[in-house]
Motif scaffolding. Structure first.
Motif, PDB file in Angstrom:
ATOM      1  N   GLY A 247      31.486  54.580  20.826  1.00 16.25           N
ATOM      2  CA  GLY A 247      32.014  54.097  19.551  1.00 16.25           C
ATOM      3  C   GLY A 247      31.067  53.024  19.053  1.00 16.25           C
ATOM      4  O   GLY A 247      29.872  53.065  19.337  1.00 16.25           O
ATOM      5  N   LEU A 248      31.619  52.051  18.336  1.00 17.57           N
ATOM      6  CA  LEU A 248      30.770  50.989  17.786  1.00 17.57           C
ATOM      7  C   LEU A 248      30.811  49.747  18.662  1.00 17.57           C
ATOM      8  O   LEU A 248      31.814  49.465  19.303  1.00 17.57           O
ATOM      9  CB  LEU A 248      31.259  50.573  16.400  1.00 17.57           C
ATOM     10  N   ILE A 249      29.703  49.005  18.627  1.00 21.49           N
ATOM     11  CA  ILE A 249      29.710  47.643  19.160  1.00 21.49           C
ATOM     12  C   ILE A 249      29.028  46.761  18.117  1.00 21.49           C
ATOM     13  O   ILE A 249      27.910  47.040  17.689  1.00 21.49           O
ATOM     14  CB  ILE A 249      29.017  47.549  20.548  1.00 21.49           C
ATOM     15  N   ALA A 250      29.767  45.734  17.663  1.00 18.04           N
ATOM     16  CA  ALA A 250      29.192  44.790  16.704  1.00 18.04           C
ATOM     17  C   ALA A 250      28.739  43.564  17.477  1.00 18.04           C
ATOM     18  O   ALA A 250      29.463  43.052  18.331  1.00 18.04           O
ATOM     19  CB  ALA A 250      30.231  44.403  15.658  1.00 18.04           C
ATOM     20  N   VAL A 251      27.517  43.115  17.192  1.00 22.06           N
ATOM     21  CA  VAL A 251      26.942  41.972  17.901  1.00 22.06           C
ATOM     22  C   VAL A 251      26.689  40.867  16.879  1.00 22.06           C
ATOM     23  O   VAL A 251      25.900  41.041  15.950  1.00 22.06           O
ATOM     24  CB  VAL A 251      25.618  42.371  18.600  1.00 22.06           C
ATOM     25  N   GLU A 252      27.411  39.743  17.031  1.00 23.45           N
ATOM     26  CA  GLU A 252      27.206  38.584  16.148  1.00 23.45           C
ATOM     27  C   GLU A 252      26.102  37.721  16.742  1.00 23.45           C
ATOM     28  O   GLU A 252      26.106  37.452  17.947  1.00 23.45           O
ATOM     29  CB  GLU A 252      28.488  37.764  16.034  1.00 23.45           C
ATOM     30  N   LEU A 253      25.176  37.271  15.888  1.00 25.66           N
ATOM     31  CA  LEU A 253      23.978  36.585  16.367  1.00 25.66           C
ATOM     32  C   LEU A 253      23.730  35.277  15.617  1.00 25.66           C
ATOM     33  O   LEU A 253      24.069  35.153  14.437  1.00 25.66           O
ATOM     34  CB  LEU A 253      22.762  37.488  16.151  1.00 25.66           C
ATOM     35  N   VAL A 261      16.708  34.646  18.743  1.00 26.68           N
ATOM     36  CA  VAL A 261      17.966  35.319  18.414  1.00 26.68           C
ATOM     37  C   VAL A 261      18.905  35.165  19.605  1.00 26.68           C
ATOM     38  O   VAL A 261      18.558  35.540  20.728  1.00 26.68           O
ATOM     39  CB  VAL A 261      17.706  36.812  18.118  1.00 26.68           C
ATOM     40  N   LEU A 262      20.086  34.553  19.378  1.00 19.72           N
ATOM     41  CA  LEU A 262      21.070  34.341  20.446  1.00 19.72           C
ATOM     42  C   LEU A 262      22.337  35.115  20.121  1.00 19.72           C
ATOM     43  O   LEU A 262      22.756  35.167  18.966  1.00 19.72           O
ATOM     44  CB  LEU A 262      21.442  32.852  20.556  1.00 19.72           C
ATOM     45  N   VAL A 263      22.960  35.677  21.148  1.00 21.28           N
ATOM     46  CA  VAL A 263      24.203  36.416  20.921  1.00 21.28           C
ATOM     47  C   VAL A 263      25.360  35.424  20.851  1.00 21.28           C
ATOM     48  O   VAL A 263      25.528  34.589  21.750  1.00 21.28           O
ATOM     49  CB  VAL A 263      24.457  37.429  22.065  1.00 21.28           C
ATOM     50  N   ASN A 264      26.172  35.489  19.799  1.00 24.79           N
ATOM     51  CA  ASN A 264      27.383  34.666  19.709  1.00 24.79           C
ATOM     52  C   ASN A 264      28.557  35.410  20.331  1.00 24.79           C
ATOM     53  O   ASN A 264      29.111  34.981  21.323  1.00 24.79           O
ATOM     54  CB  ASN A 264      27.675  34.284  18.258  1.00 24.79           C
ATOM     55  N   GLU A 265      28.937  36.545  19.751  1.00 21.17           N
ATOM     56  CA  GLU A 265      30.024  37.309  20.374  1.00 21.17           C
ATOM     57  C   GLU A 265      29.939  38.788  20.054  1.00 21.17           C
ATOM     58  O   GLU A 265      29.154  39.215  19.210  1.00 21.17           O
ATOM     59  CB  GLU A 265      31.395  36.722  20.036  1.00 21.17           C
ATOM     60  N   LEU A 266      30.779  39.562  20.749  1.00 11.98           N
ATOM     61  CA  LEU A 266      30.756  41.027  20.653  1.00 11.98           C
ATOM     62  C   LEU A 266      32.112  41.530  20.176  1.00 11.98           C
ATOM     63  O   LEU A 266      33.147  40.944  20.491  1.00 11.98           O
ATOM     64  CB  LEU A 266      30.503  41.644  22.036  1.00 11.98           C
TER      65      LEU A 266
END
Ligand SMILES: Nc1ncnc2c1ncn2[C@@H]1O[C@H](COP(=O)(O)OP(=O)(O)OP(=O)(O)O)[C@@H](O)[C@H]1O
Ligand SMILES: [Mg+2]
Length: 377
Positions: A247-253, A261-266
């Motif tokens: 399915g989808l995965i949204a990655v907030e950066l 680039v740092l990952v904030n949340e998924l």
């Protein structure tokens, strides 16, 4: 492959489910929604709706019978009872993916454990561990609840030395994550889709602007360097693979001034920052979600027109009246989406508009002006 004509089950009844259903219907799928409250935004456009608590195993059992697949539009459903769903249909993504993404501690530990870049953090469960974490991480930092956070709820920014005993009392949650405050130059997000056999495709990077901790505007494509676009896509692909999401995965950066680039949340579902894809991309995030869950070929994700999406919260409803939509509807490059959610409470996501560009740049100033004219503050 789950063929068109099958019924897809959606856990959660909000606007993300609603837009997934509207997209999936075009491909000939049917939909059954599971949502505690009757009369929900997704249920209204579904073939069937079951209203019961997410922990009601009998209701989950009834829900899953005869479905082609079960998916989610909301990740804060308790992961344990979901095991029941697998007796009726393939569950995509797997409940383990939700289990990781619905809790900030597990999510951060997953990211760190797989070497994905994110803000330094400590897990805290008392005033003492908070004080120790603040000394280790340094100020400024932000304390977030481990469970059930959204739209900035359950977060306390800490900028100076405080009575940590008092802060912990105010926080009022059993477990938190303290993370370093990142002085980002931009926030952005990227949505990847992954199929059951591991094919992955990403949407172009979007740039996000928040107001009062709620997404206000998404700008596509993000006005950031080619390197940032490439790095974001690389991170999103690797996360989709490491999670084994279907399915989808949204990655907030977060993007720093050095271009890191740092990952904030998924979020393992369609995301608010991908709503412009309905009107500005060949395939919308919602259609892509259905394609991925059903094991169909993924659609092209190219942005055919740069665009800006603006959220319409309950705040834009004048007291007791409906807004005059004609100002927005008259614009030939604007698409209005309303979710039919009933009561327009402040902060509640009631709809959005997407403004398409007339040239090769996202129309940021024009979208801001339209919103300000529509909703003078
Ligand atoms: N470590 C940080 N440094 C700087 N800003 C931050 C940090 N953490 C959060 N923020 C700001 O607060 C916003 C909300 O944080 P976060 O995404 O963690 O919360 P949330 O409540 O889970 O929101 P949602 O699920 O609605 O995206 C971020 O988009 C960002 O603007
Ligand atoms: Mg967020």
């Amino acid at each position: 492959m789950i063929q068109p004509g099958a019924t897809i089950g959606i856990m959660g009844g909000g606007q993300l489910g609603r837009m997934s259903i509207l997209a999936g219907r075009q491909l000939g799928y049917r939909f059954r929604v599971f949502e505690p409250k009757a009369g929900c935004a997704a249920g209204m456009v579904a073939d069937e709706e079951i209203n019961a608590d997410y922990t009601d195993e009998d209701a989950l059992m009834r829900f899953t019978q005869g479905l082609g697949a079960v998916t989610f539009e909301f990740e804060n459903v308790p992961a344990e009872p979901l095991a029941v769903l697998a007796s009726g249909a393939p569950v995509r993504p797997r409940p383990e993916v939700l289990y990781v993404c619905q809790n900030r501690r597990r999510e951060k530990e997953f990211l760190q454990g797989h070497g994905f870049p994110c803000a330094p953090f400590r897990v805290v469960d008392s005033a003492e561990s908070l004080a120790a974490a603040v000394s280790a991480i340094g100020l400024p930092c932000v304390l977030k609840t481990a469970d059930f956070g959204y739209d900035g709820k359950g977060q306390i920014k800490l900028s100076e030395e405080k009575d940590w005993e008092q802060v912990w009392k105010t926080f009022d949650a059993p477990l938190g994550v303290l993370e370093s405050w990142i002085p980002f130059v931009a926030e952005c997000s990227i949505i990847a889709a992954r199929t059951p056999d591991g094919r992955i495709r990403c949407f172009p990077l979007a740039e996000n602007i928040h107001r009062n901790h709620i997404l206000h505007m998404s700008i596509a494509p993000a006005r950031l360097s080619e390197q940032v676009h490439e790095r974001a896509e690389e991170i999103a692909r690797d996360i989709a693979e490491a999670l084994g999401v279907v399915g989808l995965i949204a990655v907030e950066l977060f993007v720093t001034d050095k271009g890191d680039v740092l990952v904030n949340e998924l979020a393992p579902r369609p995301h608010n920052s991908g709503h412009h894809t309905i009107d500005a991309c060949m395939t919308s995030q919602f259609e892509q979600h259905i394609r991925a869950v059903c094991g169909l070929p993924l659609g092209a994700t190219n942005l055919h027109t740069p665009a800006v999406m603006v959220n319409l919260l309950g705040d834009v409803w004048p007291q007791g009246k409906d807004p005059d939509w004609s100002h927005l509807l008259r614009n030939p490059r604007l698409k209005l989406h309303l979710y039919d959610k009933g009561e327009p409470r402040p902060g509640r996501k009631m709809g959005h508009f997407t403004l398409l560009s007339r040239d090769d740049k996202p129309p940021v100033d024009e979208a801001a002006r339209l919103f300000d004219e529509f909703f003078p503050r």
